[in-house]
Write an enzyme that holds these catalytic residues in place. Structure first.
Site, PDB file in Angstrom:
ATOM      1  N   THR A   5       0.825  -1.208   0.000  1.00 50.01           N
ATOM      2  CA  THR A   5       0.000   0.000   0.000  1.00 50.01           C
ATOM      3  C   THR A   5       0.861   1.261   0.000  1.00 50.01           C
ATOM      4  O   THR A   5       2.003   1.237   0.470  1.00 50.01           O
ATOM      5  CB  THR A   5      -0.896  -0.005   1.262  1.00 50.01           C
ATOM      6  OG1 THR A   5      -1.431   1.297   1.459  1.00 50.01           O
ATOM      7  CG2 THR A   5      -0.115  -0.367   2.511  1.00 50.01           C
ATOM      8  N   ASP A   6       0.283   2.345  -0.486  1.00 45.67           N
ATOM      9  CA  ASP A   6       0.999   3.628  -0.430  1.00 45.67           C
ATOM     10  C   ASP A   6       1.087   4.154   1.002  1.00 45.67           C
ATOM     11  O   ASP A   6       1.851   5.075   1.282  1.00 45.67           O
ATOM     12  CB  ASP A   6       0.320   4.669  -1.342  1.00 45.67           C
ATOM     13  CG  ASP A   6      -1.123   4.988  -0.965  1.00 45.67           C
ATOM     14  OD1 ASP A   6      -1.683   4.319  -0.066  1.00 45.67           O
ATOM     15  OD2 ASP A   6      -1.699   5.921  -1.569  1.00 45.67           O
ATOM     16  N   GLU A   7       0.296   3.549   1.927  1.00 43.65           N
ATOM     17  CA  GLU A   7       0.263   4.082   3.291  1.00 43.65           C
ATOM     18  C   GLU A   7       1.598   3.895   4.015  1.00 43.65           C
ATOM     19  O   GLU A   7       1.855   4.552   5.021  1.00 43.65           O
ATOM     20  CB  GLU A   7      -0.912   3.476   4.079  1.00 43.65           C
ATOM     21  CG  GLU A   7      -2.224   3.759   3.365  1.00 43.65           C
ATOM     22  CD  GLU A   7      -3.492   3.462   4.149  1.00 43.65           C
ATOM     23  OE1 GLU A   7      -3.440   3.449   5.388  1.00 43.65           O
ATOM     24  OE2 GLU A   7      -4.534   3.250   3.508  1.00 43.65           O
ATOM     25  N   TYR A  11      -1.763  -0.487  10.988  1.00 44.84           N
ATOM     26  CA  TYR A  11      -1.910  -1.143   9.675  1.00 44.84           C
ATOM     27  C   TYR A  11      -0.706  -0.836   8.785  1.00 44.84           C
ATOM     28  O   TYR A  11      -0.045  -1.756   8.281  1.00 44.84           O
ATOM     29  CB  TYR A  11      -3.210  -0.677   8.989  1.00 44.84           C
ATOM     30  CG  TYR A  11      -3.254  -0.990   7.493  1.00 44.84           C
ATOM     31  CD1 TYR A  11      -3.253  -2.307   7.035  1.00 44.84           C
ATOM     32  CD2 TYR A  11      -3.285   0.043   6.542  1.00 44.84           C
ATOM     33  CE1 TYR A  11      -3.279  -2.594   5.665  1.00 44.84           C
ATOM     34  CE2 TYR A  11      -3.312  -0.237   5.180  1.00 44.84           C
ATOM     35  CZ  TYR A  11      -3.310  -1.555   4.748  1.00 44.84           C
ATOM     36  OH  TYR A  11      -3.333  -1.836   3.402  1.00 44.84           O
ATOM     37  N   LYS A  50       2.288  -3.304   7.295  1.00 43.23           N
ATOM     38  CA  LYS A  50       2.554  -3.483   5.850  1.00 43.23           C
ATOM     39  C   LYS A  50       4.000  -3.083   5.547  1.00 43.23           C
ATOM     40  O   LYS A  50       4.686  -3.738   4.757  1.00 43.23           O
ATOM     41  CB  LYS A  50       1.582  -2.652   4.999  1.00 43.23           C
ATOM     42  CG  LYS A  50       0.148  -3.125   5.003  1.00 43.23           C
ATOM     43  CD  LYS A  50      -0.067  -4.527   4.419  1.00 43.23           C
ATOM     44  CE  LYS A  50       0.116  -4.585   2.933  1.00 43.23           C
ATOM     45  NZ  LYS A  50      -0.279  -5.902   2.374  1.00 43.23           N
TER      46      LYS A  50
HETATM   47  P1  NAD Z   1      -9.639  -7.282   2.187  1.00 41.37           P
HETATM   48  O1  NAD Z   1      -9.636  -7.011   3.649  1.00 41.37           O
HETATM   49  O2  NAD Z   1     -10.876  -7.013   1.397  1.00 41.37           O
HETATM   50  O3  NAD Z   1      -9.289  -8.831   1.922  1.00 41.37           O
HETATM   51  C1  NAD Z   1      -8.274  -9.494   2.628  1.00 41.37           C
HETATM   52  C2  NAD Z   1      -8.419 -10.985   2.360  1.00 41.37           C
HETATM   53  O4  NAD Z   1      -7.359 -11.647   3.047  1.00 41.37           O
HETATM   54  C3  NAD Z   1      -9.746 -11.575   2.862  1.00 41.37           C
HETATM   55  O5  NAD Z   1     -10.279 -12.449   1.904  1.00 41.37           O
HETATM   56  C4  NAD Z   1      -9.335 -12.337   4.111  1.00 41.37           C
HETATM   57  O6  NAD Z   1     -10.166 -13.456   4.383  1.00 41.37           O
HETATM   58  C5  NAD Z   1      -7.916 -12.759   3.760  1.00 41.37           C
HETATM   59  N1  NAD Z   1      -7.095 -13.014   4.946  1.00 41.37           N
HETATM   60  C6  NAD Z   1      -6.952 -12.201   6.027  1.00 41.37           C
HETATM   61  N2  NAD Z   1      -6.141 -12.788   6.933  1.00 41.37           N
HETATM   62  C7  NAD Z   1      -5.756 -13.981   6.411  1.00 41.37           C
HETATM   63  C8  NAD Z   1      -4.918 -15.034   6.854  1.00 41.37           C
HETATM   64  N3  NAD Z   1      -4.330 -14.975   8.054  1.00 41.37           N
HETATM   65  N4  NAD Z   1      -4.743 -16.105   6.050  1.00 41.37           N
HETATM   66  C9  NAD Z   1      -5.360 -16.177   4.841  1.00 41.37           C
HETATM   67  N5  NAD Z   1      -6.170 -15.205   4.370  1.00 41.37           N
HETATM   68  C10 NAD Z   1      -6.365 -14.130   5.136  1.00 41.37           C
HETATM   69  O7  NAD Z   1      -8.390  -6.504   1.618  1.00 41.37           O
HETATM   70  P2  NAD Z   1      -8.190  -5.767   0.208  1.00 41.37           P
HETATM   71  O8  NAD Z   1      -8.701  -4.402   0.325  1.00 41.37           O
HETATM   72  O9  NAD Z   1      -8.654  -6.654  -0.877  1.00 41.37           O
HETATM   73  O10 NAD Z   1      -6.594  -5.676   0.185  1.00 41.37           O
HETATM   74  C11 NAD Z   1      -5.810  -6.728  -0.368  1.00 41.37           C
HETATM   75  C12 NAD Z   1      -4.339  -6.344  -0.276  1.00 41.37           C
HETATM   76  O11 NAD Z   1      -4.113  -5.130  -0.979  1.00 41.37           O
HETATM   77  C13 NAD Z   1      -3.853  -6.106   1.163  1.00 41.37           C
HETATM   78  O12 NAD Z   1      -2.572  -6.656   1.278  1.00 41.37           O
HETATM   79  C14 NAD Z   1      -3.824  -4.592   1.291  1.00 41.37           C
HETATM   80  O13 NAD Z   1      -2.833  -4.185   2.206  1.00 41.37           O
HETATM   81  C15 NAD Z   1      -3.490  -4.180  -0.133  1.00 41.37           C
HETATM   82  N6  NAD Z   1      -3.992  -2.848  -0.550  1.00 41.37           N
HETATM   83  C16 NAD Z   1      -5.323  -2.529  -0.383  1.00 41.37           C
HETATM   84  C17 NAD Z   1      -5.775  -1.284  -0.831  1.00 41.37           C
HETATM   85  C18 NAD Z   1      -7.236  -0.892  -0.720  1.00 41.37           C
HETATM   86  O14 NAD Z   1      -7.584   0.261  -1.017  1.00 41.37           O
HETATM   87  N7  NAD Z   1      -8.135  -1.776  -0.350  1.00 41.37           N
HETATM   88  C19 NAD Z   1      -4.885  -0.371  -1.401  1.00 41.37           C
HETATM   89  C20 NAD Z   1      -3.539  -0.745  -1.545  1.00 41.37           C
HETATM   90  C21 NAD Z   1      -3.112  -1.987  -1.112  1.00 41.37           C
HETATM   91  P1  TYD Z   2     -10.736   4.186   4.409  1.00 43.57           P
HETATM   92  O1  TYD Z   2     -11.680   3.755   3.360  1.00 43.57           O
HETATM   93  O2  TYD Z   2     -10.809   3.535   5.761  1.00 43.57           O
HETATM   94  O3  TYD Z   2      -9.273   4.030   3.789  1.00 43.57           O
HETATM   95  P2  TYD Z   2      -7.816   4.520   4.363  1.00 43.57           P
HETATM   96  O4  TYD Z   2      -7.975   4.958   5.766  1.00 43.57           O
HETATM   97  O5  TYD Z   2      -7.003   3.281   4.255  1.00 43.57           O
HETATM   98  O6  TYD Z   2      -7.388   5.607   3.446  1.00 43.57           O
HETATM   99  O7  TYD Z   2     -10.887   5.746   4.621  1.00 43.57           O
HETATM  100  C1  TYD Z   2     -10.738   6.655   3.559  1.00 43.57           C
HETATM  101  C2  TYD Z   2     -10.820   8.057   4.140  1.00 43.57           C
HETATM  102  O8  TYD Z   2     -12.137   8.278   4.659  1.00 43.57           O
HETATM  103  C3  TYD Z   2      -9.876   8.282   5.321  1.00 43.57           C
HETATM  104  O9  TYD Z   2      -9.369   9.618   5.251  1.00 43.57           O
HETATM  105  C4  TYD Z   2     -10.757   8.120   6.541  1.00 43.57           C
HETATM  106  C5  TYD Z   2     -12.109   8.612   6.062  1.00 43.57           C
HETATM  107  N1  TYD Z   2     -13.283   7.963   6.692  1.00 43.57           N
HETATM  108  C6  TYD Z   2     -14.295   8.742   7.278  1.00 43.57           C
HETATM  109  O10 TYD Z   2     -14.244   9.981   7.264  1.00 43.57           O
HETATM  110  N2  TYD Z   2     -15.349   8.095   7.864  1.00 43.57           N
HETATM  111  C7  TYD Z   2     -15.452   6.741   7.907  1.00 43.57           C
HETATM  112  O11 TYD Z   2     -16.441   6.204   8.480  1.00 43.57           O
HETATM  113  C8  TYD Z   2     -14.428   5.957   7.282  1.00 43.57           C
HETATM  114  C9  TYD Z   2     -14.486   4.451   7.303  1.00 43.57           C
HETATM  115  C10 TYD Z   2     -13.361   6.610   6.681  1.00 43.57           C
END
Ligand code: NAD
Ligand code: TYD
Length: 352
Positions: free
Chosen positions: A135-137, A160, A164
Site C-alpha cells: 500500500t501507499d500508506e 496497519y 505493511k
Molecule cells: P480485504 O480485507 O478485502 O481482503 C483481505 C483478504 O485476506 C480476505 O479475503 C481475508 O479473508 C484474507 N485473509 C486475512 N487474513 C488472512 C490469513 N491470516 N490467512 C489467509 N487469508 C487471510 O483486503 P483488500 O482491500 O482486498 O486488500 C488486499 C491487499 O491489498 C492487502 O494486502 C492490502 O494491504 C493491499 N492494498 C489494499 C488497498 C485498498 O484500497 N483496499 C490499497 C492498496 C493496497
Molecule cells: P478508508 O476507506 O478507511 O481508507 P484509508 O484509511 O485506508 O485511506 O478511509 C478513507 C478516508 O475516509 C480516510 O481519510 C478516513 C475517512 N473515513 C471517514 O471519514 N469516515 C469513515 O467512516 C471511514 C471508514 C473513513
C-alpha cells in the site's frame, strides 16, 4: 485435460482486490492453475467468486497464511511457481483497536509465505516470482504538495501501515539475503464492487441508501487518491508478467479527492439513481471525532509504471463511481449478507 503452464498461488483471493485479481487471471489464462488461499475472515467471502468457482483452472484452499506447515504443503501439492500475496488485515480503524492481529497476519503471515517459497524453490529460482501487494500508506502522509515515488522513505503512522511496511522489509530482505525473486507494488486507495462496507465508499453508499448518518472524520479534509479496483488488478497482472525482479512499482490514478468532496459526489449519485432529490442526503453528513493519527494526504506518482510497462488507468473517476454505486444498489443481497451478524456489533462498537 488442460496443459498447465504455471501454478500461481494467490493469497487473500476471497477479499476485495483479491477476488477481482482471481477473476481476471482465471479468465485470461486458461492454462494457468490459480490456487486461491484464504482463511475467510469477516472480509473474505467466496460469494465474491461465484461466477468462476467451477472453472477447471481454479482451486480454493482454506488456509491461514500463518499456518506454516499447511502453507508448505500447498506449495508442494500444487507445485507453486508464482505467488501473488494479498492476504492481509486491511482496515486502518480495526488496526487501531486490535494491532496484534495486524502484526500476526501482515508480518508473520508474510514471513511464513516467504519461508515456504524459499524452502519449496530451494535455490532453483528460474521462472519463480514472489509478488507482494502493498500500500501507499507505508510512505506516511503528504502535506499540500508532492507525490509518493518509489524512492520515498517509509514513514508509516498507523498499526496497519506499520505492519505493511514491516512486511515489505521482510520481502526485500529475502531478496537480498536468499536471492528469492520478489517484486513489490504499492497502490493507492481502491474502490469498486465487492469491497467490504467498513471502508469509506461502500460504507457511505450503504448508509445513504438506508438514510443512516454518514460519519465524516474530523473536518473531512483528508485527501485520498482513488483507483478503480479492476485497474489495480490489471496493473498486478502486468507487473507479475513484465515487471523487473527486485523492483518496486507505485500504482495510482492521479485522482485525488478531499473526503468531503468525494462524499458529496456519492450522495448526488445515490440520490439520483434512487430517484431522490439530488443532494437531499447531505443532511446525513455527521462530523465525528477524527481518526487517531489520521494521515492528511496520499498521492501516488505512477510514472514509472506508465513509462516502463505502459500501464494507465482505464476509467475516469466519474464513470467508475457511477458503476460502483450502481453495483451496490443492484447487489443489495450481497450487502445484506456481509453486513449481518458480527459486522453489526463491530459497527455499533466503532461508531457509538
Ligand atoms: P480485504 O480485507 O478485502 O481482503 C483481505 C483478504 O485476506 C480476505 O479475503 C481475508 O479473508 C484474507 N485473509 C486475512 N487474513 C488472512 C490469513 N491470516 N490467512 C489467509 N487469508 C487471510 O483486503 P483488500 O482491500 O482486498 O486488500 C488486499 C491487499 O491489498 C492487502 O494486502 C492490502 O494491504 C493491499 N492494498 C489494499 C488497498 C485498498 O484500497 N483496499 C490499497 C492498496 C493496497
Ligand atoms: P478508508 O476507506 O478507511 O481508507 P484509508 O484509511 O485506508 O485511506 O478511509 C478513507 C478516508 O475516509 C480516510 O481519510 C478516513 C475517512 N473515513 C471517514 O471519514 N469516515 C469513515 O467512516 C471511514 C471508514 C473513513
Amino acid at each position: 485435460m488442460i496443459d498447465i503452464k504455471r501454478n500461481i498461488l494467490i493469497t487473500g483471493g476471497a477479499g476485495f482486490i483479491g477476488s477481482h485479481l482471481v477473476r481476471l487471471l482465471v479468465n485470461k489464462y486458461p492454462d494457468y492453475r490459480i490456487v486461491n488461499m484464504d482463511v475467510l475472515t469477516y472480509a473474505g467471502n467466496l460469494a465474491n467468486l461465484k461466477d468462476i468457482e467451477d472453472k477447471t483452472n481454479y482451486e480454493f484452499v482454506k488456509c491461514d497464511i500463518c499456518d506454516f506447515e499447511k502453507v508448505q504443503k500447498v506449495f508442494l501439492d500444487y507445485q507453486i511457481d508464482g505467488v501473488i500475496h494479498l492476504a492481509a488485515e486491511s482496515h486502518v480503524d480495526r488496526s487501531i483497536k486490535d494491532p496484534f492481529s495486524f502484526a500476526q497476519t501482515n508480518v508473520m503471515g508474510t514471513l511464513s509465505l516467504l519461508q515456504a517459497a524459499k524452502f519449496a524453490w530451494d535455490g532453483n529460482f528460474d521462472d519463480k516470482l514472489f509478488y507482494h501487494v502493498s500500500t501507499d500508506e507505508v510512505y506516511g502522509s503528504l502535506g499540500e504538495d508532492g507525490f509518493f515515488t518509489e524512492e520515498t522513505a517509509y514513514d508509516p503512522h498507523s498499526p496497519y501501515s506499520a505492519s505493511k511496511a514491516s512486511s515489505d522489509h521482510f520481502v526485500r530482505s529475502f531478496q537480498d539475503t536468499f536471492g528469492l525473486p520478489t517484486v513489490i507494488s504499492n497502490c493507492s486507495n481502491n474502490y469498486g464492487s465487492y469491497q467490504f462496507p467498513e471502508k469509506l465508499i461502500p460504507l457511505f453508499i450503504n448508509n445513504i441508501c438506508n438514510n443512516k448518518p454518514l460519519p465524516v472524520y474530523g473536518k473531512g479534509e483528508n485527501v485520498r487518491d482513488w483507483l478503480y479496483v479492476e485497474d489495480h488488478a490489471r496493473a498486478i497482472d502486468l507487473i507479475f508478467h513484465k515487471g523487473k525482479v527486485g523492483e518496486t512499482y507505485n500504482i495510482g490514478g492521479f485522482n485525488e479527492w478531499k473526503n468531503i468532496d468525494l462524499i458529496k459526489v456519492m450522495i448526488k449519485t445515490v440520490d439520483r439513481l434512487l430517484g431522490r432529490e439530488e443532494g437531499a442526503s447531505e443532511k446525513l453528513i455527521t462530523y465525528v471525532t477524527d481518526r487517531a493519527g489520521h494521515d492528511l494526504r496520499y498521492a501516488i506518482d505512477s510514472t514509472k509504471l506508465k513509462d516502463e510497462l505502459g500501464w494507465e488507468p482505464s476509467l475516469q473517476f466519474e464513470e467508475g463511481i457511477e458503476k460502483t454505486v450502481k453495483w451496490y444498489l443492484e447487489n443489495s443481497e450481497w450487502l445484506e449478507n456481509v453486513t449481518s451478524g458480527a459486522y453489526q456489533k463491530y459497527y455499533e462498537d466503532m461508531y457509538k
